[in-house]
Design a protein around this motif. Structure first.
Motif, PDB file in Angstrom:
ATOM      1  N   SER A  10       0.837  -1.188   0.000  1.00  0.00           N
ATOM      2  CA  SER A  10       0.000   0.000   0.000  1.00  0.00           C
ATOM      3  C   SER A  10       0.881   1.250   0.000  1.00  0.00           C
ATOM      4  N   GLN A  11       0.293   2.337  -0.476  1.00  0.00           N
ATOM      5  CA  GLN A  11       1.064   3.568  -0.579  1.00  0.00           C
ATOM      6  C   GLN A  11       0.997   4.363   0.723  1.00  0.00           C
ATOM      7  N   THR A  12       2.114   4.946   1.080  1.00  0.00           N
ATOM      8  CA  THR A  12       2.162   5.822   2.252  1.00  0.00           C
ATOM      9  C   THR A  12       2.966   7.066   1.912  1.00  0.00           C
ATOM     10  N   ILE A  13       2.681   8.120   2.628  1.00  0.00           N
ATOM     11  CA  ILE A  13       3.400   9.369   2.445  1.00  0.00           C
ATOM     12  C   ILE A  13       3.935   9.818   3.796  1.00  0.00           C
ATOM     13  N   HIS A  14       5.200  10.176   3.821  1.00  0.00           N
ATOM     14  CA  HIS A  14       5.846  10.603   5.052  1.00  0.00           C
ATOM     15  C   HIS A  14       6.283  12.055   4.898  1.00  0.00           C
ATOM     16  N   GLN A  15       6.045  12.807   5.925  1.00  0.00           N
ATOM     17  CA  GLN A  15       6.401  14.214   5.907  1.00  0.00           C
ATOM     18  C   GLN A  15       6.994  14.563   7.264  1.00  0.00           C
ATOM     19  N   TRP A  16       8.115  15.272   7.241  1.00  0.00           N
ATOM     20  CA  TRP A  16       8.725  15.647   8.501  1.00  0.00           C
ATOM     21  C   TRP A  16       9.505  16.948   8.378  1.00  0.00           C
ATOM     22  N   PRO A  17       9.704  17.680   9.495  1.00  0.00           N
ATOM     23  CA  PRO A  17       9.220  17.339  10.829  1.00  0.00           C
ATOM     24  C   PRO A  17       7.744  17.693  11.005  1.00  0.00           C
ATOM     25  N   LEU A  48      11.965  21.206   4.257  1.00  0.00           N
ATOM     26  CA  LEU A  48      10.937  20.240   4.631  1.00  0.00           C
ATOM     27  C   LEU A  48      10.984  19.107   3.621  1.00  0.00           C
ATOM     28  N   GLU A  49      10.881  17.895   4.109  1.00  0.00           N
ATOM     29  CA  GLU A  49      11.018  16.746   3.219  1.00  0.00           C
ATOM     30  C   GLU A  49       9.754  15.884   3.214  1.00  0.00           C
ATOM     31  N   CYS A  50       9.489  15.329   2.076  1.00  0.00           N
ATOM     32  CA  CYS A  50       8.316  14.481   1.890  1.00  0.00           C
ATOM     33  C   CYS A  50       8.733  13.297   1.018  1.00  0.00           C
ATOM     34  N   THR A  51       8.380  12.094   1.445  1.00  0.00           N
ATOM     35  CA  THR A  51       8.658  10.922   0.622  1.00  0.00           C
ATOM     36  C   THR A  51       7.410  10.070   0.511  1.00  0.00           C
ATOM     37  N   VAL A  52       7.281   9.418  -0.617  1.00  0.00           N
ATOM     38  CA  VAL A  52       6.138   8.558  -0.884  1.00  0.00           C
ATOM     39  C   VAL A  52       6.652   7.138  -1.089  1.00  0.00           C
ATOM     40  N   GLU A  53       5.928   6.181  -0.538  1.00  0.00           N
ATOM     41  CA  GLU A  53       6.296   4.781  -0.707  1.00  0.00           C
ATOM     42  C   GLU A  53       5.167   4.020  -1.375  1.00  0.00           C
ATOM     43  N   GLY A  54       5.524   2.992  -2.106  1.00  0.00           N
ATOM     44  CA  GLY A  54       4.525   2.084  -2.641  1.00  0.00           C
ATOM     45  C   GLY A  54       3.935   2.475  -3.976  1.00  0.00           C
ATOM     46  N   THR A  55       4.519   3.461  -4.638  1.00  0.00           N
ATOM     47  CA  THR A  55       4.040   3.859  -5.955  1.00  0.00           C
ATOM     48  C   THR A  55       5.206   4.431  -6.749  1.00  0.00           C
ATOM     49  N   SER A  56       5.034   4.505  -8.047  1.00  0.00           N
ATOM     50  CA  SER A  56       6.096   5.044  -8.901  1.00  0.00           C
ATOM     51  C   SER A  56       5.581   6.255  -9.665  1.00  0.00           C
ATOM     52  N   SER A 103      12.149  21.166  -4.830  1.00  0.00           N
ATOM     53  CA  SER A 103      12.991  20.318  -5.664  1.00  0.00           C
ATOM     54  C   SER A 103      12.509  18.883  -5.560  1.00  0.00           C
ATOM     55  N   ARG A 104      12.787  18.125  -6.602  1.00  0.00           N
ATOM     56  CA  ARG A 104      12.429  16.703  -6.634  1.00  0.00           C
ATOM     57  C   ARG A 104      13.667  15.946  -7.109  1.00  0.00           C
ATOM     58  N   PRO A 105      14.556  15.644  -6.173  1.00  0.00           N
ATOM     59  CA  PRO A 105      15.809  14.987  -6.570  1.00  0.00           C
ATOM     60  C   PRO A 105      15.645  13.505  -6.912  1.00  0.00           C
ATOM     61  N   GLN A 106      14.614  12.893  -6.376  1.00  0.00           N
ATOM     62  CA  GLN A 106      14.327  11.494  -6.670  1.00  0.00           C
ATOM     63  C   GLN A 106      12.846  11.348  -6.975  1.00  0.00           C
ATOM     64  N   ASP A 107      12.486  10.227  -7.560  1.00  0.00           N
ATOM     65  CA  ASP A 107      11.116  10.026  -8.038  1.00  0.00           C
ATOM     66  C   ASP A 107      10.083  10.251  -6.947  1.00  0.00           C
ATOM     67  N   TRP A 114       0.309  13.574  -2.751  1.00  0.00           N
ATOM     68  CA  TRP A 114       0.625  12.898  -4.008  1.00  0.00           C
ATOM     69  C   TRP A 114      -0.663  12.393  -4.650  1.00  0.00           C
ATOM     70  N   SER A 115      -0.601  12.227  -5.967  1.00  0.00           N
ATOM     71  CA  SER A 115      -1.695  11.584  -6.681  1.00  0.00           C
ATOM     72  C   SER A 115      -1.087  10.691  -7.743  1.00  0.00           C
ATOM     73  N   PRO A 116      -1.816   9.668  -8.180  1.00  0.00           N
ATOM     74  CA  PRO A 116      -1.271   8.731  -9.161  1.00  0.00           C
ATOM     75  C   PRO A 116      -0.920   9.420 -10.474  1.00  0.00           C
ATOM     76  N   VAL A 117       0.031   8.865 -11.181  1.00  0.00           N
ATOM     77  CA  VAL A 117       0.433   9.404 -12.466  1.00  0.00           C
ATOM     78  C   VAL A 117      -0.755   9.423 -13.412  1.00  0.00           C
ATOM     79  N   GLY A 118      -0.836  10.487 -14.206  1.00  0.00           N
ATOM     80  CA  GLY A 118      -1.981  10.620 -15.101  1.00  0.00           C
ATOM     81  C   GLY A 118      -3.253  10.836 -14.325  1.00  0.00           C
ATOM     82  N   GLY A 119      -3.092  11.386 -13.132  1.00  0.00           N
ATOM     83  CA  GLY A 119      -4.186  11.398 -12.167  1.00  0.00           C
ATOM     84  C   GLY A 119      -5.274  12.419 -12.408  1.00  0.00           C
ATOM     85  N   ARG A 120      -6.039  12.181 -13.444  1.00  0.00           N
ATOM     86  CA  ARG A 120      -7.219  13.014 -13.622  1.00  0.00           C
ATOM     87  C   ARG A 120      -8.377  12.325 -12.942  1.00  0.00           C
ATOM     88  N   GLY A 121      -8.997  13.058 -12.037  1.00  0.00           N
ATOM     89  CA  GLY A 121     -10.130  12.454 -11.366  1.00  0.00           C
ATOM     90  C   GLY A 121      -9.735  11.438 -10.315  1.00  0.00           C
TER      91      GLY A 121
END
Lengths: 111, 114
Positions: free
Chosen positions: B1-8, B21-29, B67-71, B93-100
Motif C-alpha cells: 500500500s502507498q504511504t506518504i511521510h512528511q517531517w518534521p 521540509l522533506e516528503c517521501t512517498v512509498e509504494g508507488t512510482s 525540488s524533486r531529486p528522486q522520483d 501525491w496523486s497517481p500518475v496521469g491522475g485526472r479524477g
C-alpha cells in the motif's frame, strides 16, 4: 480561481442534515471533497467527475451540476464525528489532481 | 500500500534562517507531488507541483522553492524565512496521469517563524 464555498460555518445537533455548496467560475473536470480535523491532514471524502461518475464514501453523497459549475455535499443524519472543516477542491480539464481549494466550511455537530 | 511521510511535524525557526521540509512517498512510482500551505483558519493554497524528477511548477511567486531529486522525494526550501512563511505545510501525491483521482496528504508540518 478559488471556488467559493457556502456556508462558512454551520452548527448542527446530532442527527440533523446539512448541505455544503461549492461553486466555481471556471469550467470544471472534477470536484473533490475533503474533511479536515483541527491540526490534521485533510481526509478524502468524494470525487465527482464531469460526465457523472462519482467515487467516495457510501454514507456521504454529493452532486455536481456541470452547467452551473456547482457541487453540493450532503451530510445526512449527522454524527459527532462529522465535525470538522470541509473543503472542496476543483480541477479544470487539464490539471489532473492539481486542486484549487475553497476557504472551507466549518461544521460543528453537538450532542 | 502507498504511504506518504512528511517531517518534521512541527518547526520553530527564526526570521532569516533557512528551511528544508522533506516528503517521501512509498509504494508507488512516478507520482504527481504537491506542496500546499494553509494559513490559520484558511483553505489550502497550492505552492508547487511536480510531474517528474526535476520538473517543478510554481503556482505563486514567493520566498520558497521546491525540488524533486528522486522520483518519490519532494523537498520544500527557503534560503531566508519571513514571518509570513508561517503556516501549516502539507505534502500530497496523486497517481500518475491522475485526472479524477484523489490526492493523498501527509500529516503536515506546522511552521512558526519567530
Amino acid at each position: 480561481q478559488q471556488p467559493v464555498q457556502s456556508p462558512q460555518a454551520v452548527i448542527l445537533r446530532e442527527g440533523e442534515d446539512a448541505v455544503i455548496n461549492c461553486s466555481s467560475s471556471k469550467a470544471l473536470y472534477s470536484v473533490h471533497w475533503y474533511r479536515q480535523k483541527h491540526g490534521e491532514a485533510p481526509v478524502f471524502l468524494m470525487i465527482l467527475l464531469k460526465g457523472g461518475e462519482q467515487k467516495g464514501h457510501e454514507k456521504i453523497s454529493a452532486s455536481f451540476n456541470e452547467k452551473k459549475q456547482q457541487s453540493s455535499l450532503y451530510l445526512t443524519a449527522s454524527q459527532l464525528s462529522y465535525s470538522g472543516t470541509y473543503f472542496c477542491g476543483t480541477a479544470p480539464e487539464t490539471s489532473g489532481s492539481r486542486l484549487t481549494f475553497g476557504e472551507g466550511t466549518q461544521l460543528t455537530v453537538n450532542p | 500500500s502507498q504511504t506518504i511521510h512528511q517531517w518534521p511535524a512541527t518547526l520553530v525557526q527564526p526570521v532569516g534562517s533557512p528551511l528544508s521540509l522533506e516528503c517521501t512517498v512509498e509504494g508507488t512510482s512516478n507520482p504527481n507531488l504537491y506542496w500546499y500551505r494553509q494559513a490559520a483558519g484558511r483553505g489550502l493554497q497550492l505552492l508547487f507541483y511536480s510531474v517528474g524528477i526535476g520538473q517543478i511548477s510554481s503556482e505563486v511567486p514567493q520566498n520558497l522553492s521546491a525540488s524533486r531529486p528522486q522520483d518519490r522525494q519532494f523537498i520544500l526550501s527557503s534560503k531566508k524565512l519571513l514571518l509570513s512563511d508561517s503556516g501549516f505545510y502539507l505534502c500530497a501525491w496523486s497517481p500518475v496521469g491522475g485526472r479524477g483521482t484523489e490526492a493523498f496528504f501527509g500529516q503536515g508540518t506546522r511552521l512558526t517563524v519567530v
